[in-house]
Structures are given as C-alpha cells and as structure tokens.
Design a protein around this motif. Structure first.
Motif, PDB file in Angstrom:
ATOM      1  N   ASN A  50       0.855  -1.180   0.000  1.00  0.00           N
ATOM      2  CA  ASN A  50       0.000   0.000   0.000  1.00  0.00           C
ATOM      3  C   ASN A  50       0.898   1.239   0.000  1.00  0.00           C
ATOM      4  O   ASN A  50       1.597   1.510   0.979  1.00  0.00           O
ATOM      5  N   ILE A  51       0.922   1.982  -1.115  1.00  0.00           N
ATOM      6  CA  ILE A  51       1.807   3.156  -1.217  1.00  0.00           C
ATOM      7  C   ILE A  51       1.044   4.468  -1.079  1.00  0.00           C
ATOM      8  O   ILE A  51       1.594   5.539  -1.336  1.00  0.00           O
ATOM      9  N   ARG A  52      -0.234   4.408  -0.669  1.00  0.00           N
ATOM     10  CA  ARG A  52      -0.978   5.647  -0.469  1.00  0.00           C
ATOM     11  C   ARG A  52      -0.409   6.399   0.738  1.00  0.00           C
ATOM     12  O   ARG A  52      -0.005   5.777   1.718  1.00  0.00           O
ATOM     13  N   PRO A  53      -0.366   7.740   0.684  1.00  0.00           N
ATOM     14  CA  PRO A  53       0.245   8.524   1.771  1.00  0.00           C
ATOM     15  C   PRO A  53      -0.384   8.214   3.122  1.00  0.00           C
ATOM     16  O   PRO A  53      -1.604   8.096   3.247  1.00  0.00           O
ATOM     17  N   ASN A  54       0.512   8.062   4.130  1.00  0.00           N
ATOM     18  CA  ASN A  54       0.094   7.874   5.531  1.00  0.00           C
ATOM     19  C   ASN A  54      -0.686   6.587   5.769  1.00  0.00           C
ATOM     20  O   ASN A  54      -1.382   6.452   6.769  1.00  0.00           O
ATOM     21  N   GLU A  55      -0.575   5.598   4.841  1.00  0.00           N
ATOM     22  CA  GLU A  55      -1.296   4.344   5.008  1.00  0.00           C
ATOM     23  C   GLU A  55      -0.397   3.240   5.552  1.00  0.00           C
ATOM     24  O   GLU A  55      -0.786   2.495   6.437  1.00  0.00           O
ATOM     25  N   ASP A  56       0.809   3.093   4.990  1.00  0.00           N
ATOM     26  CA  ASP A  56       1.696   1.995   5.381  1.00  0.00           C
ATOM     27  C   ASP A  56       3.103   2.550   5.528  1.00  0.00           C
ATOM     28  O   ASP A  56       3.702   3.007   4.550  1.00  0.00           O
ATOM     29  N   ASN A  57       3.636   2.505   6.737  1.00  0.00           N
ATOM     30  CA  ASN A  57       4.970   3.053   6.994  1.00  0.00           C
ATOM     31  C   ASN A  57       6.077   2.015   6.841  1.00  0.00           C
ATOM     32  O   ASN A  57       7.225   2.289   7.162  1.00  0.00           O
ATOM     33  N   HIS A  58       5.732   0.809   6.347  1.00  0.00           N
ATOM     34  CA  HIS A  58       6.718  -0.276   6.307  1.00  0.00           C
ATOM     35  C   HIS A  58       6.964  -0.781   4.890  1.00  0.00           C
ATOM     36  O   HIS A  58       7.447  -1.900   4.707  1.00  0.00           O
ATOM     37  N   VAL A  59       6.636   0.023   3.862  1.00  0.00           N
ATOM     38  CA  VAL A  59       6.746  -0.456   2.484  1.00  0.00           C
ATOM     39  C   VAL A  59       8.173  -0.830   2.140  1.00  0.00           C
ATOM     40  O   VAL A  59       8.443  -1.914   1.613  1.00  0.00           O
ATOM     41  N   GLN A  60       9.134   0.064   2.425  1.00  0.00           N
ATOM     42  CA  GLN A  60      10.518  -0.232   2.063  1.00  0.00           C
ATOM     43  C   GLN A  60      11.039  -1.481   2.774  1.00  0.00           C
ATOM     44  O   GLN A  60      11.701  -2.316   2.177  1.00  0.00           O
ATOM     45  N   GLY A  61      10.735  -1.602   4.057  1.00  0.00           N
ATOM     46  CA  GLY A  61      11.184  -2.768   4.799  1.00  0.00           C
ATOM     47  C   GLY A  61      10.564  -4.046   4.273  1.00  0.00           C
ATOM     48  O   GLY A  61      11.235  -5.087   4.154  1.00  0.00           O
ATOM     49  N   THR A  62       9.283  -4.021   3.917  1.00  0.00           N
ATOM     50  CA  THR A  62       8.611  -5.201   3.367  1.00  0.00           C
ATOM     51  C   THR A  62       9.254  -5.641   2.063  1.00  0.00           C
ATOM     52  O   THR A  62       9.518  -6.834   1.847  1.00  0.00           O
TER      53      THR A  62
END
Length: 303
Positions: A50-62
């Motif tokens: 989920n790359i929508r703003p303020n939705e998922d703060n763990h995208v890079q780590g995932t």
C-alpha cells in the motif's frame, strides 16, 4: 480497519473494477486498486503493498525482505523513499532481471524492516479572532482592536525521530486577519484606522497522549508579519504598511474525530512589536509609531 479496507476492495471488484497485471516474470506485480498492489513470487510468496500517503509506513522494509535473494536490489530498496507506482514497477522489473543470490536478512535488518517509519504529515485550517493591544509611541496606555482571522498550514512528524513521531511536529502556518474601523483615544492626536494583517510562522508543536482521544499540545514558533493601516491620523490620510518579526508561543487541546482528523482550540500570544508608520507630507515628516501585542484564539481542524 484493515479488514474494512479489504471488504471495500472486494466490493469495488464486484462492481467491475478489475485488477491489472503490471509486471510479469519471476515476480508478478498486480494493481489491485488505486495505490494498492500485490506482488507474487514464483515460490508462492504473496505480499500486499500500500503506497498511499500515511497508510503503510513499512513499504521499504517489506520489499527489502521480499527481495532478499537479490542483494543489490534489496539494499537499494531499503534505502529509497518508494512512493509511486512507476518506482514500484521498476523495482519488480529489476528483481526479475537480477542474478539471484541466496541471502538471509540479518536479525538487525528484520527488526529494521518491522520498525521502519516513514514521514507523516497533517494539514490544518482554522478560524478565530485576534485581540490587538495597541499603544502609541511606547506609552503604557493600551486600547483593544479585534480582528477576525483564518489560517492554513501543515504539520509534519518525521520518521527519524523514532518514538517521538506523532508527538513532535514541525509546523508551517500562514494566516490573514482583518478589522473594522476604530477611533483611538490613547493616541496623542485624533486617530482612526482599520488594520489588515498577513502572517507566516515556522514552529514546533508537541502533542501529548498521541494515541488518546484528547491530546493537549504546546508549541513555539517564529514568524514575519505584514500589517496594513488605513484611516486618518492628526487630520492626514493614513495608508501605510510595515513588517515585523515575532515569536509566538501557543497551547491548546485537540479532540480526535477519527484516525486522521482532530478538532481543537489553540491559544497563542505574540509579544509586543513595533510598526513605524511615519509618513511624509508635502511640508514635513509625520512621526507615527504603533506598538501592538496579540492574543489569538482559533478553532483548528487537523486532517
């Protein structure tokens, strides 16, 4: 909340919104909905992104853990700020063309992936009033002038501050204020004017009880003001503008409306500063010094 979002996705699909396959290969990238994607690897591993703003703060780590068998890509993904569909397509295509190497993330990297925090921000707007305490030529004789005012701004809480994220915000605020005409009896000469002001300030806010429904806050800022005075002074037409720098401490309380929105009241105070409105006539220079300090109150909506 997450289960509710999944239900919405299913409903959208049932009304004709089709998933779109964007990249094929050893990893397949599919757009499920706007800002929401699915990555499926040939070993059967599937992840929702989920790359929508303020939705998922763990995208890079995932993504770093998902692509751990491509060392070069894994590290570049972990260090990037991935926010767009185009970048996500590029990452998956790079993975599909990668010379795979067996790799297992270290315990530290797994912990970093789980705790990764992106920057977050909120917009805010307010309506309120300003009480101007006005004197002339540094005399201790004050009269009040009220202004209606409105403001707009942004409050950002960066990820690098760790556990303080959500408590500490950097704010940028601009506002405009307007008054009606007023006669002043504390001026040495007959004086009447209205006052329009524009201000901008940069500051810090600390929000207490960040996960609670009631969040007190304190803050401090510095800013610049441009004040326009129009009326008459000692029989002369007055139409002058002057600017000043100021400091602005504030305090208030916010009440949560939902996960993102808050409504509250904030009070602020601007210590006295001076506007030099001295002006030239055909024959002479007319001195006029106006000293003002401000008490501001506003109803704020953070969203």
């Amino acid at each position: 909340m997450k289960s509710f979002k999944l239900v919405l996705l299913v409903l959208f699909a049932s009304f004709g919104m089709q998933a779109q396959e964007l990249v094929t290969g050893k990893a397949v990238l599919t757009r499920v909905a706007t800002g929401i994607y699915e990555i499926k690897k040939e070993d059967g591993t599937t992840k929702k992104i989920n790359i929508r703003p303020n939705e998922d703060n763990h995208v890079q780590g995932t993504l770093a853990v998902l692509f751990r068998d491509c060392e070069k890509l894994r590290q570049s993904v972990f260090d990037s700020h991935l926010v767009t569909e185009g970048q996500l397509i590029q990452v998956v295509e790079t993975y599909n063309n990668c010379e795979y190497t067996p790799f297992e993330p270290t315990e530290k990297e797994i912990k970093q992936a789980a705790n990764f925090q992106g920057d977050e921000y909120k917009l805010f707007a307010s309506i309120g009033g300003s009480l101007n305490r006005i004197s002339f030529f540094n005399f201790d004789d004050y009269e009040n002038l009220t202004q209606g005012q409105a403001s707009f701004g942004i409050a950002a809480t960066p990820g690098f501050i760790g556990s303080l994220q959500g408590n500490l915000y950097v704010t940028l605020e601009v506002n405009a204020a307007f008054s009606g005409d007023k006669d002043f009896g504390n001026s040495p000469f007959e004086t009447n004017f209205r006052k329009d002001s524009q201000k901008a300030n940069l500051g810090l806010e600390y929000h207490f009880n960040k996960n609670g429904s009631i969040r007190p806050l304190i803050g401090i800022g510095i800013g610049l003001s441009s004040d326009h005075y129009k009326g008459n002074y000692n029989g002369y037409d007055l139409n002058e503008r002057d600017g000043s720098a100021f400091a602005i401490p504030k305090l208030g309380v916010l009440f949560s409306l939902d996960e993102k929105k808050s409504l509250g009241v904030i009070l602020s105070y601007i210590p006295e500063y001076e506007n030099d409105l001295s002006f030239r006539t055909e024959d002479d220079i007319i001195p006029l010094i106006v000293d003002t300090h401000y008490i501001n109150a506003g109803l704020y909506l953070y969203f």
